[in-house]
Design an enzyme around this catalytic site. Structure first.
Site, PDB file in Angstrom:
ATOM      1  CD  GLU A 471     -24.845 -17.720  -2.921  1.00  0.00           C
ATOM      2  OE1 GLU A 471     -25.147 -18.272  -1.846  1.00  0.00           O
ATOM      3  OE2 GLU A 471     -24.186 -16.663  -2.989  1.00  0.00           O
ATOM      4  CG  ASP A 544     -26.611 -14.683  -1.273  1.00  0.00           C
ATOM      5  OD1 ASP A 544     -27.093 -14.106  -2.264  1.00  0.00           O
ATOM      6  OD2 ASP A 544     -27.089 -15.714  -0.777  1.00  0.00           O
ATOM      7  CG  ASP A 546     -23.866 -14.917   2.840  1.00  0.00           C
ATOM      8  OD1 ASP A 546     -23.122 -15.174   1.862  1.00  0.00           O
ATOM      9  OD2 ASP A 546     -24.949 -15.483   3.022  1.00  0.00           O
ATOM     10  CG  ASP A 548     -22.505 -19.998   3.202  1.00  0.00           C
ATOM     11  OD1 ASP A 548     -21.440 -20.541   3.554  1.00  0.00           O
ATOM     12  OD2 ASP A 548     -23.601 -20.250   3.725  1.00  0.00           O
TER      13      ASP A 548
END
Length: 692
Positions: A471, A544, A546, A548
């Site tokens: 990402e 990541d 998180d 997102d």
């Protein structure tokens, strides 16, 4: 197993000891999947009673202490003495392997249990199991610890850690209450043994609800209630369907209907020679006449995905078997004959449709019922009874012929539409094959060079090579320094890729990120995907830690599920597990500091509590990684990319199906289900789960 077993139960324990030594042979695995299989064994015993017409309600309760309880209102396990063993029926069922009412076909015309090991295996793999039976105006009870009957000295709430006294001279089936003469049923509550099951194995509520819904579809009129008391707010779900598998097909279908849901029913008989226990205790080969009942619901839709579910006596057979082979052969042979008869109108020429042409857009539920089916292994994923194939093929051909020869206007119109769809699929396949053989498509998927942003590895060994889908460019820079350049390739993607759940194929191909992924893997997409041409042995999604990152991972899983599903089927798609926090523990003197990585807030809390308890100091504030780009190369390598230390989460088909289902709900074209979901879920929103 503890060493204080009594000699009286030595033979029982010898049998169950084999289960404890090799649990995978009986339940498949010792993780959550095996734990769920044990639960299915107990539930299926109650369902078998419902199949026989005894009892129409089953309740399953997940208790906060980790135990699970299954209740029914069927006939109840027999409580009288079994003459050969001198034990009560309850003790025989729960302690003897290959014992039960599923062998002689006298108690059950058709059942899911057939090996007689289900209840005893669950008992052997349980730290504690309690059975209560309502029968003959009384409530009878017996308890077991790892398969051995005895008495727990409970102080109030039942617990597997309560003092246990095994029976020595004779087992006792206790009477603990009275009930009305007409009241019968069985209650089983057990605690899975932590010595057997891996740490973290847990009952999967979604899987349990899905299986309960499926069973309610397969047994019309049966009500199944699932109650989960483990969370802050216990909740209950109830399933009851009177429409049977026709309703099941409508529930499963992913597209708009092209035909109505058709029921194909029939039966056939066959003979088989099986060993039968004689009065003298010897196994005698005996020729038995069997009847196999077939009930199928099919519906073709406007889409192209195939949804197929097959069952034997309501036991799912996800890997098929002789019944599914018969269905495939019967349907293929019949529709080929219909197309050949109508070749002039359909302009089909001399070409013959293949299975994929006929099954495009098909949603089908196939059920067969027969006594003592032959399965391959206790997990019952493949039906082996050979005679079933010809019976199912015959039923399919006969029922489809009746449908196609019907004089009703709707039947004639839908039959014509189906033939048109199959021929259109056949022509598309032939055209695509010819096109591929004559020229190379110069598009995003088959251009002569790979994308410039791909950082490839040097090795050409597919089995050892890995493609990391990373990402963002910032994470790419760190990953370049952290990777093993011999075997690990990197492909960065920018932001969130296209939601392919509702996008057309042309939109997907024109999306730069989707096209790059398909091109780099090099095996094509959709029906033409050839896993043998894949350039990498593993594809690892590294996003990541998180919200997102989870969103991007779900979008990528949806892409693989819809257009590169064999990669998931073969277990070659993984999700990297990067850490969330870095805790630096400061050691006194010249001793170097220690670094501890944690992967969740709960784990961080436990680590800090342990350090405080040990009076160890750590750097404050704790470093929290908001993205992979914040990590140094050695940190990323040591935690996420180095094969010696990393953790990978293998993506299975249910993960991808869930991803597709979530995106269909949250980002699909249907607004009403999304609105209903948001309204129902608003009270369960946790502010702490929002990455702000």
């Amino acid at each position: 197993m503890s060493s204080d077993y009594s000699a009286r139960h030595l033979s029982v324990l010898e049998g169950l000891e084999a289960v404890r030594k090799r649990p995978g042979m009986y339940i498949g695995s010792t993780d959550s999947r095996g734990l769920m299989h044990c639960l299915w064994e107990i539930i299926d015993n109650s369902v078998d009673e419902a199949l026989g017409g005894y009892g129409d309600t089953i309740s399953v309760t997940l208790h906060p202490d980790g135990s699970v309880e299954v209740r029914d209102r069927a006939r109840g396990v027999p409580v009288d003495i079994e003459p050969k063993t001198g034990l009560s029926g309850v003790e025989v069922v729960y302690t003897k392997l290959h014992a039960g009412g599923k062998f002689g076909s006298g108690s059950y015309a058709a059942s899911g249990g057939l090996h007689g090991v289900g209840a005893s295996v669950v008992n052997a793999l349980s730290e504690r199991l309690d059975v209560e039976v309502d029968r003959g105006g009384k409530t009878w009870a017996m308890s077991f610890r790892r398969g051995e009957p005895g008495v727990f000295a409970d102080s109030g709430t039942p617990s597997p850690t309560a003092p246990f006294t095994p029976f020595e001279n004779g087992s006792e089936l206790r009477v603990i209450g009275k009930v009305a003469k007409a009241v019968t049923g069985t209650r089983v509550r057990y605690w899975a043994d932590p010595q057997i099951f891996t740490k973290g194995a847990d009952f999967q509520t979604d899987e349990l609800l899905s299986r309960a819904r499926q069973t309610a579809f397969l047994v019309p009129g049966l009500g199944i209630t699932v109650t989960d008391e483990r969370g802050f707010e216990p909740h209950s779900d109830e399933f009851r369907f009177d429409g049977g598998i026709a309703e099941f097909v409508d529930h499963l279908a992913p597209d708009a209907p092209l035909t109505d849901t058709w029921r194909l029913t029939g039966s056939g008989t066959f003979t088989e020679t099986v060993p039968v226990l004689s009065e003298h205790g010897a196994m005698v080969p005996t020729e038995l006449h069997r009847e196999c009942e077939v009930d199928i619901a099919v519906r073709w839709g406007t889409g192209y995905d195939t949804v197929m579910r097959s069952f034997v006596n309501i036991i799912a057979t996800p890997k098929g078997g002789s019944h599914q082979t018969g269905f495939d052969q019967g349907m293929l042979k019949f529709l080929r004959a219909q197309i050949e008869q109508n070749a002039r109108r359909l302009k089909a020429g001399s070409d013959k449709p293949e299975k994929d042409d006929i099954f495009a857009g098909l949603t089908a539920v196939l059920t067969v019922r027969l006594p003592e089916p032959q399965f391959e292994g206790q997990t019952k994923e493949v039906l082996g009874t050979p005679a079933v194939r010809a019976i199912v093929a015959s039923v399919v051909a006969k029922a489809m012929a009746e449908r196609f020869s019907s004089t009703k206007r709707d039947d004639k119109a839908q039959s014509a539409l189906l033939l048109d769809k199959v021929v259109a699929e056949m022509k598309s396949r032939i055209s695509a094959r010819a096109h591929k053989e004559t020229q190379r498509r110069k598009n995003a998927l088959e251009s002569s060079s790979l994308p410039a942003k791909l950082v490839d590895c040097r090795s050409s060994d597919v089995a050892q090579s890995e493609l990391f889908i990373v990402e963002g460019d910032s994470a790419l820079g760190t990953a370049k320094l952290a990777r093993d350049s011999e075997h690990q390739a990197l492909l960065p993607i920018r932001g969130k890729i296209l939601n392919v759940q509702k996008a057309s194929v042309s939109d997907m191909l024109s999306n730069a990120e989707c096209a790059s992924i398909i091109q780099v893997i090099g095996a094509g997409s959709g029906r033409t995907f050839d896993i043998a041409s894949a350039r990498y042995g593993k594809v690892i999604i590294m996003s990541d830690a998180d919200v997102d990152g989870a969103h991007i991972r779900t979008l990528l899983l949806t892409l693989f599920f819809r257009y590169m599903r064999p990669m998931i089927d073969e277990g070659r798609v993984f999700a990297a597990v990067p850490p969330l926090h870095r805790v630096v523990v400061m050691n006194p003197g010249s001793k170097p500091n220690e670094t501890v990585y944690t992967y969740s807030e709960a784990e961080l809390g436990r680590v800090l509590a342990t350090l405080d308890k040990q009076n160890k100091r750590y750097q404050d504030p704790i470093q929290r990684y908001k993205g992979l780009g914040e990590m140094d190369a050695d940190q990323l390598a040591g935690t996420t990319m180095d094969r010696r230390h990393r953790t990978l989460r293998r993506v299975n088909l249910s993960d991808a199906e869930n991803a597709g289902r979530v995106f269909e709900l949250l980002m699909g074209n249907e607004v009403a289900p999304r609105k209903e979901f948001l309204i129902e879920s608003s009270d369960r929103l946790s502010r702490e789960s929002i990455d702000a």
